[in-house]
Motif scaffolding. Structure first.
Motif, mmCIF file in Angstrom:
data_model
loop_
_atom_site.group_PDB
_atom_site.id
_atom_site.type_symbol
_atom_site.label_atom_id
_atom_site.label_comp_id
_atom_site.label_asym_id
_atom_site.label_seq_id
_atom_site.Cartn_x
_atom_site.Cartn_y
_atom_site.Cartn_z
ATOM 1 N N LEU A 1 -6.706 -0.376 -8.359
ATOM 2 C CA LEU A 1 -5.255 -0.274 -8.246
ATOM 3 C C LEU A 1 -4.766 1.125 -8.607
ATOM 4 C CD1 LEU A 1 -4.398 -3.750 -9.785
ATOM 5 C CD2 LEU A 1 -3.963 -3.048 -7.422
ATOM 6 N N GLN A 2 -5.386 1.741 -9.602
ATOM 7 C CA GLN A 2 -5.036 3.113 -9.950
ATOM 8 C C GLN A 2 -5.312 4.069 -8.780
ATOM 9 O OE1 GLN A 2 -3.573 4.909 -12.053
ATOM 10 N NE2 GLN A 2 -4.433 6.953 -11.821
ATOM 11 N N ARG A 3 -6.394 3.826 -8.072
ATOM 12 C CA ARG A 3 -6.715 4.650 -6.902
ATOM 13 C C ARG A 3 -5.590 4.543 -5.859
ATOM 14 N NH1 ARG A 3 -11.887 2.955 -3.606
ATOM 15 N NH2 ARG A 3 -12.966 3.404 -5.570
ATOM 16 N N ALA A 4 -5.112 3.323 -5.659
ATOM 17 C CA ALA A 4 -4.061 3.112 -4.659
ATOM 18 C C ALA A 4 -2.713 3.666 -5.112
ATOM 19 C CB ALA A 4 -3.938 1.624 -4.354
ATOM 20 N N PHE A 5 -2.462 3.631 -6.427
ATOM 21 C CA PHE A 5 -1.144 3.985 -6.944
ATOM 22 C C PHE A 5 -1.146 5.273 -7.757
ATOM 23 C CE2 PHE A 5 -0.641 -0.789 -6.718
ATOM 24 C CZ PHE A 5 0.213 -0.765 -5.628
ATOM 25 N N HIS B 1 2.828 -1.727 4.069
ATOM 26 C CA HIS B 1 2.201 -0.716 3.213
ATOM 27 C C HIS B 1 0.735 -0.489 3.597
ATOM 28 C CE1 HIS B 1 5.610 -0.282 0.527
ATOM 29 N NE2 HIS B 1 5.719 -1.599 0.476
ATOM 30 N N GLU B 2 0.447 -0.666 4.884
ATOM 31 C CA GLU B 2 -0.938 -0.529 5.338
ATOM 32 C C GLU B 2 -1.501 0.876 5.103
ATOM 33 O OE1 GLU B 2 -1.217 -1.312 9.473
ATOM 34 O OE2 GLU B 2 0.213 0.255 10.054
ATOM 35 N N ILE B 3 -0.660 1.835 4.819
ATOM 36 C CA ILE B 3 -1.132 3.182 4.497
ATOM 37 C C ILE B 3 -2.050 3.176 3.271
ATOM 38 C CG2 ILE B 3 0.823 3.779 2.995
ATOM 39 C CD1 ILE B 3 0.741 6.596 4.246
ATOM 40 N N LEU B 4 -1.942 2.115 2.455
ATOM 41 C CA LEU B 4 -2.785 1.994 1.258
ATOM 42 C C LEU B 4 -4.193 1.496 1.573
ATOM 43 C CD1 LEU B 4 -0.197 0.340 -1.190
ATOM 44 C CD2 LEU B 4 -0.855 2.760 -1.082
ATOM 45 N N ASP B 5 -4.429 1.041 2.794
ATOM 46 C CA ASP B 5 -5.723 0.433 3.151
ATOM 47 C C ASP B 5 -6.907 1.348 2.845
ATOM 48 O OD1 ASP B 5 -4.123 -1.584 4.103
ATOM 49 O OD2 ASP B 5 -4.938 -1.579 6.138
ATOM 50 N N CYS B 6 -6.727 2.633 3.064
ATOM 51 C CA CYS B 6 -7.846 3.572 2.919
ATOM 52 C C CYS B 6 -8.382 3.648 1.498
ATOM 53 C CB CYS B 6 -7.433 4.965 3.395
ATOM 54 S SG CYS B 6 -6.061 5.671 2.453
ATOM 55 N N PHE C 1 -17.991 7.233 -9.086
ATOM 56 C CA PHE C 1 -17.901 8.467 -9.859
ATOM 57 C C PHE C 1 -16.595 9.227 -9.605
ATOM 58 C CE2 PHE C 1 -18.492 13.087 -9.703
ATOM 59 C CZ PHE C 1 -18.825 13.356 -11.022
ATOM 60 N N PHE C 2 -16.139 9.232 -8.364
ATOM 61 C CA PHE C 2 -14.983 10.045 -7.998
ATOM 62 C C PHE C 2 -13.665 9.452 -8.469
ATOM 63 C CE2 PHE C 2 -18.332 11.215 -5.003
ATOM 64 C CZ PHE C 2 -18.354 12.601 -5.200
ATOM 65 N N ASP C 3 -13.703 8.228 -9.004
ATOM 66 C CA ASP C 3 -12.496 7.649 -9.601
ATOM 67 C C ASP C 3 -12.255 8.182 -11.017
ATOM 68 O OD1 ASP C 3 -11.502 5.814 -7.542
ATOM 69 O OD2 ASP C 3 -13.403 4.757 -7.836
#
Length: 271
Positions: free
Chosen positions: A15-19, A207-212, A220-222
């Motif tokens: 969720l942090q990645r998305a937001f 909000h499909e822009i969040l799909d990626c 690791f990259f998070d």
């Protein structure tokens, strides 16, 4: 800055990645349980988000009240409509449920202590009308077998969380249980995007822009660390600091001893 993850299955990392670009967002946590341990919302609260925590079990509700003064904490359960029901408190766990068959299984097969309590029930529609007057960035549902009733109590024509995260396996198992309730979401213009082994994630079509953000699992990259690792690192750093201080004290004492010995040697030479 390293993200500290508290959630059981890295839900907060996803969720942090998305937001990551949202400041002071808003969440709803249905079945919030402990305010820290395995909490999906703790990291967001610490980042100046706030929201609604819904928790019918007294033990966990009290902790939420103490730890989340900037949140709205409600001691009730969510269902299809306003009323009352019985909660089967699986004492000391996050497994409490309103499904008697699940509670009986925990008691008979796993020897958990069960306490029954009559509780208030209300729909998320009513709750949101009263307490949520802004965008809801994510809705998390973990209600141990009562997911269908919770989702039926949401008017998704009006209430549009950007992301909905629902526990989708039977309690303490990997058996998926989403088929009875998924259509409530997909018929309400939400699409499935990710399964983490425990939860299914759905994104509102607008909000499909969040799909990626859900193309890969936590990695690791998070740039995150689990809370228990973070605590251990802090304890190790504290211990190292204490050792360094003691070593400095020992060095001073040794210097003083050497100075005193040198002075004694000088006096002996003059005698």
């Amino acid at each position: 800055m390293t993200f500290i993850s508290y959630a059981q299955n890295y839900e907060d990392v996803m969720l942090q990645r998305a937001f990551k670009d949202i400041k002071k967002g808003f969440y709803i946590d249905v079945g919030a349980n402990d305010s820290v341990i395995d909490s999906v919302t703790k990291a967001f609260y610490d980042s100046d988000w706030h929201g609604i925590n819904i928790e019918p079990v007294t033990e966990w509700f009290i902790k939420l009240q103490e730890a989340r003064p900037n949140d709205t904490n409600l001691k009730l359960a969510c269902g299809e409509r306003k009323g009352q029901n019985t909660i089967y408190d699986v004492v000391g766990t996050g497994l409490s449920t309103m499904d008697k068959s699940i509670a009986d299984k925990h008691e008979n097969e796993l020897d958990f202590e069960i306490k029954k309590e009559k509780i208030k029930v209300d729909s998320l529609t009513n709750i949101c009308k009263q307490y949520a007057n802004q965008d809801i960035h994510f809705l998390k549902i973990d209600v141990e077998g009562f997911e269908l009733q919770v989702l039926k109590g949401v008017d998704f024509k009006v209430i549009r969380p950007w992301i909905v995260v629902v526990e989708s396996t039977l309690p303490l198992s990997q058996i998926e249980s989403y088929k009875e309730w998924e259509k409530v979401l997909t018929n309400s213009e939400y699409h499935f995007i990710y399964f983490d082994g425990v939860n299914r994630y759905y994104i509102a079509d607008e909000h499909e822009i969040l799909d990626c953000n859900f193309d890969s699992p936590p990695n690791f990259f998070d740039n995150f660390i689990r809370n228990n690792e973070h605590k251990l690192n802090n304890e190790l750093n504290t211990a190292k600091h204490q050792i360094d201080e003691k070593e400095e004290t020992l060095t001073l004492i040794n210097n003083e001893l050497n100075t005193a010995k040198h002075q004694i040697d000088e006096k002996e030479e003059t005698l």
